[in-house]
Design an enzyme around this catalytic site. Structure first.
Site, PDB file in Angstrom:
ATOM      1  N   GLY A  40      31.671  68.920  81.562  1.00  0.00           N
ATOM      2  CA  GLY A  40      30.962  69.820  82.457  1.00  0.00           C
ATOM      3  C   GLY A  40      29.461  69.940  82.173  1.00  0.00           C
ATOM      4  O   GLY A  40      28.855  69.090  81.585  1.00  0.00           O
ATOM      5  N   THR A  67      24.709  68.943  75.156  1.00  0.00           N
ATOM      6  CA  THR A  67      24.665  67.799  76.059  1.00  0.00           C
ATOM      7  C   THR A  67      24.604  68.331  77.485  1.00  0.00           C
ATOM      8  O   THR A  67      25.474  69.107  77.894  1.00  0.00           O
ATOM      9  CB  THR A  67      25.903  66.895  75.894  1.00  0.00           C
ATOM     10  OG1 THR A  67      25.902  66.352  74.574  1.00  0.00           O
ATOM     11  CG2 THR A  67      25.875  65.752  76.901  1.00  0.00           C
ATOM     12  N   CYS A 225      37.029  54.449  65.450  1.00  0.00           N
ATOM     13  CA  CYS A 225      38.044  55.459  65.137  1.00  0.00           C
ATOM     14  C   CYS A 225      38.163  55.713  63.637  1.00  0.00           C
ATOM     15  O   CYS A 225      38.416  56.841  63.203  1.00  0.00           O
ATOM     16  CB  CYS A 225      39.403  55.023  65.698  1.00  0.00           C
ATOM     17  SG  CYS A 225      39.409  54.752  67.481  1.00  0.00           S
ATOM     18  N   CYS A 228      35.684  58.303  62.654  1.00  0.00           N
ATOM     19  CA  CYS A 228      35.488  59.445  63.561  1.00  0.00           C
ATOM     20  C   CYS A 228      35.774  60.754  62.840  1.00  0.00           C
ATOM     21  O   CYS A 228      36.804  60.911  62.182  1.00  0.00           O
ATOM     22  CB  CYS A 228      36.420  59.295  64.771  1.00  0.00           C
ATOM     23  SG  CYS A 228      36.385  60.713  65.887  1.00  0.00           S
ATOM     24  N   LEU A 231      36.268  66.714  66.587  1.00  0.00           N
ATOM     25  CA  LEU A 231      37.308  67.405  67.358  1.00  0.00           C
ATOM     26  C   LEU A 231      36.647  67.974  68.604  1.00  0.00           C
ATOM     27  O   LEU A 231      35.459  68.285  68.591  1.00  0.00           O
ATOM     28  CB  LEU A 231      37.938  68.546  66.542  1.00  0.00           C
ATOM     29  CG  LEU A 231      38.685  68.166  65.259  1.00  0.00           C
ATOM     30  CD1 LEU A 231      39.093  69.429  64.504  1.00  0.00           C
ATOM     31  CD2 LEU A 231      39.915  67.333  65.584  1.00  0.00           C
ATOM     32  N   ARG A 232      37.434  68.128  69.660  1.00  0.00           N
ATOM     33  CA  ARG A 232      36.884  68.675  70.892  1.00  0.00           C
ATOM     34  C   ARG A 232      37.750  69.843  71.366  1.00  0.00           C
ATOM     35  O   ARG A 232      38.977  69.753  71.353  1.00  0.00           O
ATOM     36  CB  ARG A 232      36.818  67.604  71.984  1.00  0.00           C
ATOM     37  CG  ARG A 232      36.140  68.083  73.277  1.00  0.00           C
ATOM     38  CD  ARG A 232      36.074  66.961  74.290  1.00  0.00           C
ATOM     39  NE  ARG A 232      35.194  65.891  73.852  1.00  0.00           N
ATOM     40  CZ  ARG A 232      33.903  65.794  74.211  1.00  0.00           C
ATOM     41  NH1 ARG A 232      33.364  66.712  75.000  1.00  0.00           N
ATOM     42  NH2 ARG A 232      33.167  64.805  73.791  1.00  0.00           N
ATOM     43  N   CYS A 242      41.401  63.560  69.871  1.00  0.00           N
ATOM     44  CA  CYS A 242      40.830  62.277  70.280  1.00  0.00           C
ATOM     45  C   CYS A 242      40.419  62.377  71.737  1.00  0.00           C
ATOM     46  O   CYS A 242      41.203  62.850  72.575  1.00  0.00           O
ATOM     47  CB  CYS A 242      41.845  61.147  70.102  1.00  0.00           C
ATOM     48  SG  CYS A 242      41.247  59.537  70.690  1.00  0.00           S
ATOM     49  N   ASP A 557      28.564  50.865 108.782  1.00  0.00           N
ATOM     50  CA  ASP A 557      29.823  51.377 108.256  1.00  0.00           C
ATOM     51  C   ASP A 557      29.878  52.900 108.286  1.00  0.00           C
ATOM     52  O   ASP A 557      30.910  53.494 108.624  1.00  0.00           O
ATOM     53  CB  ASP A 557      30.017  50.878 106.826  1.00  0.00           C
ATOM     54  CG  ASP A 557      31.288  51.430 106.190  1.00  0.00           C
ATOM     55  OD1 ASP A 557      32.376  51.154 106.728  1.00  0.00           O
ATOM     56  OD2 ASP A 557      31.181  52.141 105.182  1.00  0.00           O
TER      57      ASP A 557
END
Length: 587
Positions: A40, A67, A225, A228, A231-232, A242, A557
């Site tokens: 988002g 971000t 990976c 890595c 975490l989200r 992941c 079109d």
């Protein structure tokens, strides 16, 4: 932004500011040192400055990042910096304003650029710019993005196109890290690789003497990976260990059911323990149901947590032969197709100019077997009863007229514009048909011996819409969207893909493509002008003509639902400069 828009999540299902801080405090206590607010689009959340301020107060948290799409950044950044924001990533997939509008379904390119400059003015070093690279869409802008780092302290991060629900991922659209790197090194062979931290997701490079740098996020072709440490947490409170996993645990529900801090730590620990050593690979990922984290909902805000303790042992296996095998196949297929094309039998016998002068010949429209930059000459079957058609080859507007050969002629013939009669074509020694070999077969022109020069071509087209459709286009009321903006993008894309559409065209690195569309109320028409520029050994007339044609077809079109009484006309080269044959300007 998807064409159909997105369904907004009810506010009651989103984490409140207090719930975000509660979870953040818990993670920081367990060793997390960096939190990124993402989405988002986090900056449309009214309490985002307050959330940053509360995060800043958490003892042990070293970095707070955001971000953003950048549209609201210039307005909010001074307050965010004061609240404690340390780092900024700005999502920007194109440096072309019209293409930007096509991606996000709204204007705002200048606001994003203003946000980038505001961030550099306020001392953010570096300002990270995230660019998702997609074949046939923006891979031609790689060099422009690198050049963007010349005078600004940016880190432009090229991200391999990744599959999520709703983004219509296609493997052919993905441009690999190595392909991007090769393209950039052709322009800047002195490109230097920079050292990076073990847990970094990016491979970083720098052009010497440039203020900024570039990086590559190789999630698909060379996963990271094994190192890595992220975490989200989604905007509605689900924990994802992941980005490419479809497994989620709702921390929001545990919070709202009164779970203790110790119980939450156990839930999180169990989820992290199930984190696999590597994701499933691009082919399997593309088939999974995995809700998008980038296209999820503009009103949502998720946050990303980084912690060295989450790092898996770096023992993950490499991809194996699958990806490199596909690259090999992709390289060899065009060559195989080229050989197959050369083996095809043409319906009419291809006639080398200047030979068999006792036969009857015309340039025909009956057999279109291959696309040439000149024209094809076919032998008329003596037993055929159909009337051969001749095409005019003069530099004025092209028309076709019927023309019959009644007597034997001394050579191949063209039809004249006014009389419908035939006139002699100059013999082969003048080398007008450069796309045929000595045996009359189609072939590409060898430009290896030519010298580089600046070349430019301008082409045009006109689309007559009729009064009703013209009015809708002028008012931007066509149901399919902004006709002029979409047609402009289509024209630019068409120019870049010319060599894939016209078999004997060279693949030319275009320096610049410009497509403009204007409205001619007197004719109820859209007037299209396209220009292409390059520095190379062959011209760009076909690229300019393809751009004008694709833009015209796109107008058709998008308006055909209103009326089919649409006429595309005056597709023609207007001018060209550069090359051995000299300049040309249509009078």
């Amino acid at each position: 932004m998807p064409e159909e828009g997105v369904q907004l999540t009810p506010k009651s299902e989103l984490l409140t500011a207090q719930e975000i801080i509660t979870l953040a405090r818990l993670f920081v206590k367990e060793g997390v040192e960096k939190i990124r607010l993402t989405g988002g689009e986090p900056l449309i959340r009214p309490d985002v400055v307050d959330i940053v301020g509360q995060l800043y107060k958490l003892e042990g948290l070293k970095t707070i990042a955001v971000t953003t799409n950048g549209i609201n950044l210039a307005r909010l950044l001074p307050r965010l910096k004061e609240a404690g924001l340390n780092a900024i990533n700005i999502s920007l997939d194109t440096l072309v304003p019209a293409k930007f509008e096509f991606i996000v379904r709204r204007k705002g390119f200048h606001k994003v650029m203003e946000g980038i400059h505001k961030a550099t003015e306020l001392g953010y070093r570096p300002v990270k710019v995230n660019c998702v690279v997609m074949r046939g869409f923006n891979e031609d802008e790689l060099l422009s993005f690198v050049d963007f780092t010349k005078d600004l302290p940016l880190d432009v991060r090229f991200i391999e196109y990744m599959p999520f629900d709703g983004n219509k991922w296609n493997f052919k659209k993905m441009v690999s890290y190595k392909e991007m790197l090769d393209t950039i090194k052709q322009r800047w062979p002195e490109l230097e690789k920079l050292p990076c931290e073990p847990s970094s997701t990016a491979k970083s490079y720098k052009v010497p003497h440039f203020q900024g740098q570039i990086s590559f996020i190789t999630s698909m072709s060379e996963h990271f990976c094994g190192s890595c440490n992220r975490l989200r947490i989604t905007a509605d409170g689900n924990l994802k260990v992941c980005l490419f996993g479809n497994s989620e645990v709702s921390l929001r529900d545990h919070l709202r059911s009164g779970a203790s801090e110790e119980e939450l730590v156990q839930v999180i620990g169990a989820a992290v323990s199930r984190k696999k050593k590597q994701h499933a690979g691009m082919f399997n990922i593309s088939q999974m149901k995995n809700r998008p984290m980038i296209l999820i909902d503009p009103a949502l805000m998720s946050f990303l947590l980084c912690q060295d303790a989450l790092q898996n042992p770096p023992n993950s296996k490499q991809w194996g032969p699958t990806f490199s095998h596909w690259i090999t196949l992709r390289t060899s297929l065009p060559k195989q197709m080229g050989r197959a094309l050369m083996k095809n039998k043409l319906t009419g016998q291809l006639f080398p100019l200047g030979s068999h002068s006792e036969q009857k010949w015309c340039i025909t429209t009956g057999n279109l077997q291959t696309q040439l930059r000149g024209c094809c000459v076919f032998q008329k079957d003596p037993t055929s009863t159909f009337d051969t058609k001749c095409l005019e080859a003069s530099p004025v507007d092209q028309v076709s007229v019927d023309c019959q050969s009644k007597e034997a002629n001394l050579g191949p013939e063209f039809c004249t514009r006014d009389l419908g009669s035939c006139t002699n074509i100059p013999p082969a020694s003048d080398n007008y048909l450069t796309h045929t070999d000595e045996e009359g077969r189609a072939t590409m022109v060898d430009v290896g011996g030519k010298s580089d020069s600046r070349r430019r071509a301008v082409a045009g087209a006109v689309v007559r819409l009729g009064e009703k459709a013209f009015g809708l286009v002028r008012q931007n009321q066509v149901k399919k969207g902004d006709v002029l903006a979409v047609a402009q993008i289509a024209g630019i894309q068409g120019a870049k893909l010319t060599s894939q559409l016209i078999p004997l065209c060279h693949n030319i690195p275009l320096n610049h493509v410009e497509v403009s569309l204007s409205l001619d109320e007197a004719r109820y028409a859209v007037v299209i002008r396209s220009s292409c520029q390059t520095w190379g050994r062959t011209g760009v007339e076909m690229e300019a003509l393809t751009a004008a044609s694709l833009a015209a077809l796109t107008v058709y079109d998008m308006c055909k639902a209103v009326t089919h009484d649409i006429v595309i006309e005056e597709v023609k080269l207007l001018s060209k400069t550069g090359g051995q044959r000299g300049d040309f300007t249509r009078v």
